[in-house]
Design an enzyme around this catalytic site. Sequence first.
Site, PDB file in Angstrom:
ATOM      1  N   GLY A  43       0.835  -1.194   0.000  1.00 59.54           N
ATOM      2  CA  GLY A  43       0.000   0.000   0.000  1.00 59.54           C
ATOM      3  C   GLY A  43       0.862   1.232   0.000  1.00 59.54           C
ATOM      4  O   GLY A  43       2.091   1.167   0.087  1.00 59.54           O
ATOM      5  N   VAL A  52       4.471   0.989   1.611  1.00 58.92           N
ATOM      6  CA  VAL A  52       4.720  -0.163   2.480  1.00 58.92           C
ATOM      7  C   VAL A  52       4.924  -1.392   1.597  1.00 58.92           C
ATOM      8  O   VAL A  52       4.144  -1.639   0.682  1.00 58.92           O
ATOM      9  CB  VAL A  52       3.526  -0.407   3.420  1.00 58.92           C
ATOM     10  CG1 VAL A  52       3.820  -1.555   4.355  1.00 58.92           C
ATOM     11  CG2 VAL A  52       3.202   0.846   4.204  1.00 58.92           C
ATOM     12  N   ASP A  83      -4.841   9.495  13.572  1.00 60.67           N
ATOM     13  CA  ASP A  83      -5.322   9.055  12.258  1.00 60.67           C
ATOM     14  C   ASP A  83      -5.897   7.640  12.354  1.00 60.67           C
ATOM     15  O   ASP A  83      -5.557   6.765  11.569  1.00 60.67           O
ATOM     16  CB  ASP A  83      -4.205   9.124  11.219  1.00 60.67           C
ATOM     17  CG  ASP A  83      -4.762   9.084   9.792  1.00 60.67           C
ATOM     18  OD1 ASP A  83      -5.995   9.243   9.634  1.00 60.67           O
ATOM     19  OD2 ASP A  83      -3.976   8.887   8.844  1.00 60.67           O
TER      20      ASP A  83
END
Length: 815
Positions: free
Chosen positions: A505, A512, A623
């Site tokens: 991702g 990543v 987040d």
Amino acid sequence: MKMAKIKLIFGFLLLYASAPRSHAADTITANQILRYNQTIISPQETFELGFFSPGNSINHYVGIWYKKISTGTVVWVANRKTPLTHTSVELTLTLQGVLILRDATTGTVIWASANSSTTSARNPIGQLLDTGNFIIYDNNQENPIWQSFEFITDTFLPGMKVGWNLVTGTETRYTSKKSDDDPAAGEFSAGLDIRGYPQTIVTDGLEIKFRDGPWNGLRFSGAPNLRPNPIYNFTFVLNEKEIYYQYNLINTSVFTRLVLQPSGRIERLLWIDSKQVWDIYLTRQNDICDQYAVCGPFGSCNIDNSPVCECLKGFEPTSPDQWRVGDWSQGCRHTVPLDCEPGEGFNKYSNLKLPDTQRSWYNMTMTLVECEKLCKKNCSCTAYTNANISGSGSGCLLWFGDLNDIRTFADTTGDTLYIRMPPSELDSIEKSQSSGAGRRIRVIVPIAFVVLIILVSICLFYRYYSKKHQQQGTSENDEDLELPLFGLSTLLKATNNFSMNNKLGEGGFGPVHKGVLEDGQEIAVKRLAKTSTQGLHEFKNEVILISKLQHRNLVKLLGCCIEGAEKMLIYEYMPNKGLDSILFDKTQSKLLDWPARYHIIMGIARGLLYLHQDSRLRIIHRDLKVSNILLDKDMNPKISDFGMARIFGGNQIQANTNRVVGTYGYMAPEYAGNGIFSIKSDVYSFGVLVLEILSGEKNKGFVHKEHWDNLIGYAWGLHNAGESLQLVAKCLGETINVSQARRFVHVGLLCVQGHPEDRPTMTSVIMMLGSEISLPSPKEPGFYFGKTKHDTNQSSSSYGTSSNNELSITMLNGR
Ligand SMILES: *[C@@H]1O[C@H](CO)[C@@H](O)[C@H](O)[C@H]1NC(C)=O
Ligand SMILES: *[C@@H]1O[C@H](CO)[C@@H](O)[C@H](O)[C@H]1NC(C)=O
Ligand SMILES: *[C@@H]1O[C@H](CO)[C@@H](O)[C@H](O)[C@H]1NC(C)=O
Ligand SMILES: *[C@@H]1O[C@H](CO)[C@@H](O)[C@H](O)[C@H]1NC(C)=O
Ligand SMILES: *[C@@H]1O[C@H](CO)[C@@H](O)[C@H](O)[C@H]1NC(C)=O
Ligand SMILES: *[C@@H]1O[C@H](CO)[C@@H](O)[C@H](O)[C@H]1NC(C)=O
Ligand SMILES: *[C@@H]1O[C@H](CO)[C@@H](O)[C@H](O)[C@H]1NC(C)=O
């Protein structure tokens, strides 16, 4: 309102205290009179003693409160049972050394520190110390005639001893107030139960409500989060003269106190100077498993299970019908009953909170072997263990009769207990030890083989790692790095040169990649974008700090790599990827039945509580969202990307940031709008998560035919119409637990309330999710979806899908 009034009175007192007439003395001498508007102040001005009125009360009391940190926090009350109804009163020290409070007009004594006819003193002095202790002494301070620390109200201050003086037979415990307006003794009291081996308990009358458990040499058995910390140290003393628990401040300019609240909860509060508030630092009594003996005798409560109660191995429900419907009060019994036969032995149970020690016996010098022998001899002895696990373990603790109030901890922080079992139920190794030698060899040989293999692999692993360390060539000395450093070459090899095929991702902090180390271990490598403003040193420090956060609901940081301009973080690999890839997928979401969703929500809540409260760093995630929740192979949720704001140099101490990191749809209105973040903005995001997990819909982008333009609004509407169950995903079907689901929607709505101060803390959230307590009504939720412009360039999803209608933002405010 209440606070305001205390403050007002407090201000009033301050006014007088600073008037020239008032000398800020820390002592009161015999026959000196203290009137309504006079106070005495400790030498460093930490505490003040005088008259006050709590909350909305019109009554007056004599008490001690913090002076330096001024919120009118009263820590001790003299006349809690006998309030004053007028202000014509005087406080004085008698020649006998007794502090008395009397009516100035009639001379009637309203309260006295002791019985005048039984005390005597010579030129007594009363003094308020900076510890908050008011002492009365005549010749030396060390040996006071009387001290307020021995008569605790509801606040357990540093330096107080809660427990027993065995010489005088007196007990010191603390008792809750009736309410914030009435300091009279309430329902609950906390202290040490010394009927058997000492244990801390909270009682309601004669009934135990909560048990912290016995001291195991390091901590109370039921308090795995009582650990060495930078704020206070603690000790438990057990000898012929006294038994007590005490804690002390490590730095006296930090303030903390333990309070037994009117609700019966013990809270450790910590003064946050920058915010001028008392924050909850630690509490137990968080979940249903903390209710005393919730699973009955020989039952064990495990908060990760649904239902939470299970019988210990070798036991079965006493009343299966009741047990099935969630009435666990009858507990469990031996599957094969004990018969006091000679062949009986003990099975080992690990990770437990030790059972109630009311009916127990101990000896601090015996060994575990002696302990077992002693227990075996007496048929009413049901279990034994080491009384002191410190070092290699010592002492003997025996239980008689039923074992009550056991819980199982998920991690390895619990204690070990050996429970008596009939011969047929003994674990195999134990059995073969007591039977023929031939069988013993058959067991020992495989064990020896396994041990050999383990030893060999440890050696190989060690050599492999030390070799790798030598290969790395960073300029600074890395010996003091407690975190493994990975070489760039190792990572290039593991990820096949960061090939696109291995990409998991792309997040706001960088891409990543999946990797496989030479030893076969799977890893996830996050290659940090080069936008960090931090220096190398700060970066390392932050990474080391973050790597120390360990919790089963947090993704584990395995190490980092710093070479040249490259900075990378190496995490454990999560085969089931992000929750979003399952939750929002039509076919896959069917895998998530109600127990699975329950488990995921509870896990996230616990991980977040750890970040907010139990860890030393107090991390605000900033987040939190579905794609940042990863699932391991057993579908346990793990929060990822925590601490990224720290690693990126976001200032975590200030409650205001000029760099808003987050994702629309998850951001609390005050954070998205004004950049104000706090643990409560995380709670908001958690609330959104809960609603999304229940419904299987995304908050942002949710469209409903009745013009709801987001999920929160829809949930709010349904809740008000009494139809909150409609929110829950249809695919859950039969598996759903209706009352739990309703409760979860309700708690979700409490978390997304518009005003941060209305939102519960994660401690309360866990309590509300895990028990049957009644819930407050949610106020209107807050929204913020920003302007329609898609000014966003970043998404900080960990890995898994990163779709376009779920953009994360990084906003730079000119401040
Ligand atoms: C406060 O002290 C002053 C001076 O001793 C006195 O005149 C006044 O009546 C006191 N006020 C109250 C409320 O006791
Ligand atoms: C004070 O002590 C005397 C003598 O021991 C006793 O008679 C009296 O009842 C005590 N008073 C109180 C209030 O305890
Ligand atoms: C706790 O810390 C204080 C202050 O540093 C120290 O005086 C005391 O000895 C410590 N107590 C224990 C039990 O470590
Ligand atoms: C104690 O804390 C204060 C304020 O946080 C700090 O300034 C001081 O250096 C600390 N003292 C010690 C001895 O750590
Ligand atoms: C504890 O056990 C030891 C060894 O068996 C014995 O010598 C000692 O007297 C015991 N202590 C008590 C208080 O029973
Ligand atoms: C077994 O222990 C109980 C509880 O301490 C005691 O009352 C009883 O006398 C003991 N029995 C024997 C046989 O020692
Ligand atoms: C517990 O064991 C440790 C280490 O052996 C020892 O230092 C300590 O004094 C023991 N505590 C008690 C209460 O016996």
